[in-house]
Write a protein that holds these residues in place. Structure first.
Motif, PDB file in Angstrom:
ATOM      1  N   ALA A   1       0.831  -1.207   0.000  1.00 59.77           N
ATOM      2  CA  ALA A   1       0.000   0.000   0.000  1.00 59.77           C
ATOM      3  C   ALA A   1       0.864   1.254   0.000  1.00 59.77           C
ATOM      4  CB  ALA A   1      -0.933  -0.004   1.209  1.00 59.77           C
ATOM      5  N   ALA A   2       1.933   1.257   0.805  1.00 58.18           N
ATOM      6  CA  ALA A   2       2.822   2.419   0.857  1.00 58.18           C
ATOM      7  C   ALA A   2       3.505   2.643  -0.489  1.00 58.18           C
ATOM      8  CB  ALA A   2       3.864   2.243   1.961  1.00 58.18           C
ATOM      9  N   HIS A   3       3.954   1.563  -1.136  1.00 58.60           N
ATOM     10  CA  HIS A   3       4.527   1.668  -2.485  1.00 58.60           C
ATOM     11  C   HIS A   3       3.534   2.374  -3.412  1.00 58.60           C
ATOM     12  CE1 HIS A   3       8.349  -0.405  -2.478  1.00 58.60           C
ATOM     13  NE2 HIS A   3       7.851  -1.495  -1.944  1.00 58.60           N
ATOM     14  N   ARG A   4       2.305   1.913  -3.387  1.00 56.19           N
ATOM     15  CA  ARG A   4       1.282   2.444  -4.294  1.00 56.19           C
ATOM     16  C   ARG A   4       0.945   3.894  -3.955  1.00 56.19           C
ATOM     17  NH1 ARG A   4      -2.783  -2.102  -6.424  1.00 56.19           N
ATOM     18  NH2 ARG A   4      -1.409  -3.914  -6.398  1.00 56.19           N
ATOM     19  N   THR A   5       0.919   4.225  -2.656  1.00 55.29           N
ATOM     20  CA  THR A   5       0.629   5.602  -2.260  1.00 55.29           C
ATOM     21  C   THR A   5       1.741   6.544  -2.704  1.00 55.29           C
ATOM     22  OG1 THR A   5      -0.793   5.006  -0.394  1.00 55.29           O
ATOM     23  CG2 THR A   5       0.338   7.120  -0.256  1.00 55.29           C
ATOM     24  N   LEU A   6       2.987   6.160  -2.494  1.00 55.03           N
ATOM     25  CA  LEU A   6       4.112   6.990  -2.940  1.00 55.03           C
ATOM     26  C   LEU A   6       4.059   7.194  -4.448  1.00 55.03           C
ATOM     27  CD1 LEU A   6       6.903   5.398  -0.727  1.00 55.03           C
ATOM     28  CD2 LEU A   6       6.061   7.742  -0.517  1.00 55.03           C
ATOM     29  N   GLU A   7       3.774   6.114  -5.168  1.00 60.17           N
ATOM     30  CA  GLU A   7       3.698   6.195  -6.628  1.00 60.17           C
ATOM     31  C   GLU A   7       2.540   7.077  -7.074  1.00 60.17           C
ATOM     32  OE1 GLU A   7       2.414   2.731  -9.287  1.00 60.17           O
ATOM     33  OE2 GLU A   7       4.598   2.705  -9.489  1.00 60.17           O
ATOM     34  N   ALA A   8       1.386   6.949  -6.406  1.00 56.24           N
ATOM     35  CA  ALA A   8       0.206   7.734  -6.780  1.00 56.24           C
ATOM     36  C   ALA A   8       0.438   9.226  -6.598  1.00 56.24           C
ATOM     37  CB  ALA A   8      -0.996   7.299  -5.943  1.00 56.24           C
ATOM     38  N   ASN A   9       1.322   9.597  -5.669  1.00 57.80           N
ATOM     39  CA  ASN A   9       1.606  11.007  -5.411  1.00 57.80           C
ATOM     40  C   ASN A   9       2.890  11.491  -6.097  1.00 57.80           C
ATOM     41  OD1 ASN A   9      -0.502  11.965  -3.267  1.00 57.80           O
ATOM     42  ND2 ASN A   9       0.125   9.912  -2.631  1.00 57.80           N
ATOM     43  N   GLN A  10       3.492  10.598  -6.889  1.00 57.68           N
ATOM     44  CA  GLN A  10       4.694  10.929  -7.670  1.00 57.68           C
ATOM     45  C   GLN A  10       5.793  11.515  -6.774  1.00 57.68           C
ATOM     46  OE1 GLN A  10       2.823  13.429 -10.745  1.00 57.68           O
ATOM     47  NE2 GLN A  10       2.982  11.704 -12.159  1.00 57.68           N
ATOM     48  N   VAL A  11       6.020  10.845  -5.628  1.00 55.93           N
ATOM     49  CA  VAL A  11       7.082  11.254  -4.714  1.00 55.93           C
ATOM     50  C   VAL A  11       8.012  10.064  -4.479  1.00 55.93           C
ATOM     51  CG1 VAL A  11       5.799  13.087  -3.564  1.00 55.93           C
ATOM     52  CG2 VAL A  11       5.620  10.731  -2.714  1.00 55.93           C
ATOM     53  N   ASN A  12       9.230  10.361  -4.091  1.00 58.71           N
ATOM     54  CA  ASN A  12      10.216   9.317  -3.847  1.00 58.71           C
ATOM     55  C   ASN A  12      10.147   8.828  -2.411  1.00 58.71           C
ATOM     56  OD1 ASN A  12      11.302   9.459  -6.483  1.00 58.71           O
ATOM     57  ND2 ASN A  12      12.554  11.229  -5.895  1.00 58.71           N
ATOM     58  N   GLY A  13      10.463   7.587  -2.227  1.00 57.51           N
ATOM     59  CA  GLY A  13      10.508   6.999  -0.899  1.00 57.51           C
ATOM     60  C   GLY A  13      10.811   5.522  -1.024  1.00 57.51           C
ATOM     61  N   HIS A  14      11.316   4.942   0.042  1.00 57.43           N
ATOM     62  CA  HIS A  14      11.697   3.540   0.049  1.00 57.43           C
ATOM     63  C   HIS A  14      10.814   2.820   1.056  1.00 57.43           C
ATOM     64  CE1 HIS A  14      14.025  -0.018  -0.346  1.00 57.43           C
ATOM     65  NE2 HIS A  14      14.662   0.081   0.817  1.00 57.43           N
ATOM     66  N   ALA A  15      10.124   1.776   0.625  1.00 56.22           N
ATOM     67  CA  ALA A  15       9.255   1.016   1.524  1.00 56.22           C
ATOM     68  C   ALA A  15       9.713  -0.435   1.560  1.00 56.22           C
ATOM     69  CB  ALA A  15       7.800   1.093   1.063  1.00 56.22           C
ATOM     70  N   LEU A  16       9.827  -0.978   2.764  1.00 60.13           N
ATOM     71  CA  LEU A  16      10.236  -2.372   2.892  1.00 60.13           C
ATOM     72  C   LEU A  16       9.603  -3.014   4.108  1.00 60.13           C
ATOM     73  CD1 LEU A  16      13.808  -2.735   4.387  1.00 60.13           C
ATOM     74  CD2 LEU A  16      12.672  -0.529   4.238  1.00 60.13           C
ATOM     75  N   GLN A  17       9.526  -4.340   4.063  1.00 59.49           N
ATOM     76  CA  GLN A  17       8.929  -5.097   5.163  1.00 59.49           C
ATOM     77  C   GLN A  17       9.982  -5.326   6.240  1.00 59.49           C
ATOM     78  OE1 GLN A  17       7.245  -8.873   3.992  1.00 59.49           O
ATOM     79  NE2 GLN A  17       5.739  -8.843   5.655  1.00 59.49           N
ATOM     80  N   SER A  18       9.613  -5.015   7.475  1.00 62.57           N
ATOM     81  CA  SER A  18      10.546  -5.157   8.585  1.00 62.57           C
ATOM     82  C   SER A  18       9.754  -5.332   9.872  1.00 62.57           C
ATOM     83  CB  SER A  18      11.449  -3.915   8.685  1.00 62.57           C
ATOM     84  OG  SER A  18      12.353  -4.012   9.754  1.00 62.57           O
TER      85      SER A  18
END
Length: 332
Positions: free
Chosen positions: A229-246
């Motif tokens: 979901a975070a990947h998709r949200t960052l992409e939908a807002n055209q912003v950079n960020g790194h999301a990973l499972q931890s």
């Protein structure tokens, strides 16, 4: 490890041959881990428990082709009804038509609705057992129209487009605590770009909000649904960020940040669990740069002030609306 869950007690009394049992979205249960061949879950903490004893582990977003086509398959019906429907339809999409599956769950978690869910999809339903305030149903997969993408809900909030899933905290809305936290961050964060860890990122609202303001964001969550979901949200807002499972800091090694921001969870299904939040606070100083800050929001009744004092020596309350408080601690 907790005592055997009621659902697992019901499963155990079936006296089936579980040597090839694959469990889907289960609780952490010692008997279940010992009996089963493997697990499919979006929760990294669950996967780690099975992996620790050499069992097969799979994420629904990284399932090898034909990984699960034999043996007994049991789906543990989750508290979130729409997530249960997603798991059922996902199993129909990855398993051959006619594969036998069983569905088990507690009555308080909504498993009594399963016969209607199956009937609505034209799937057979056989009630195998009922005890311990739990029910066990048997069915078989059928070919369904692939509607898995329909579960991903897009909505607008705070000038952002958010993408959410039934398996993610606060699905389809922005909770009150997060709003209070973001209001505090607006006043607290420097204008210059900061290295920020969003711990327990959920659908990525905090990460997207921070990235839109130019900060370098790493978003982590124990849930594969939240990371996606975070990947998709960052992409939908055209912003950079790194999301990973931890699982809290497990995947971050020795990385440090200027800020750690979190609206930490304290529920696992219907159970209260402070474990992840305690690790978040106690281990935060190791992952903060010099003078780095931890900022969290929490319900006022949660015992975080003592933990913050223990980990940092002190804390400040940045906001309090009588239901939630925003706390700040700084590494010396």
């Amino acid at each position: 490890m907790s005592a055997q869950s009621p659902a697992c007690q019901l499963l155990e009394r079936q006296q089936d041959d579980y040597t090839a049992l694959m469990v889907v979205a289960p609780p952490v249960d010692a008997w279940l881990i010992a009996q089963s061949a493997g697990v499919i879950s979006g929760d990294l903490g669950v996967l780690s428990e099975w992996q620790a004893v050499g069992k097969q582990v799979y994420s629904p977003f990284a399932l090898p082709e034909n990984a699960v086509t034999h043996g007994e398959i049991v789906l543990f019906w989750p508290k979130a009804h729409q997530l249960g429907i997603w798991w059922l339809e996902w199993l129909c999409s990855v398993l051959p038509t006619g594969t036998a599956i069983e569905i088990i769950g507690e009555h308080s978690g909504g498993v009594k609705r399963v016969p209607n869910v199956l009937a609505e999809r034209g799937m057979m339903c056989d009630k195998r057992d009922n005890a311990r305030r739990c029910s066990l149903f048997a069915t078989r997969t059928i070919a369904l129209e692939n509607t898995l993408e329909d579960a991903w809900q897009r909505f607008d909030a705070l000038g952002l487009t958010l993408v959410s899933h039934p398996g993610v905290f606060g699905h389809g809305k922005v909770d009150e605590g997060t709003l209070l936290l973001l209001d505090s961050l607006e006043k607290e964060l420097p204008k210059a770009p900061q290295r920020i860890l969003d711990m327990g990122c959920g659908d990525g609202i905090i990460s997207a909000w921070l990235a839109k303001r130019g900060h370098a964001v790493t978003a982590v969550d124990v849930s594969a649904f939240a990371v996606e979901a975070a990947h998709r949200t960052l992409e939908a807002n055209q912003v950079n960020g790194h999301a990973l499972q931890s699982d809290v800091y497990s995947a971050l090694e020795s990385e440090t940040y200027d800020f750690i921001i979190s609206n930490p969870p304290f529920h696992q299904e219907r159970d209260v669990s402070y474990g992840p939040s305690q690790r978040l606070i106690r281990q935060a100083p190791k992952h903060l740069a010099n003078r780095g800050r931890l900022i969290i929001v929490a319900n006022v009744f949660l015992p975080y002030p003592d933990l913050l004092t223990e980990a940092f020596g002190s804390f400040e309350t940045l906001a309090d609306n009588r239901r939630f408080r925003v706390y700040r601690s700084q590494r010396s």
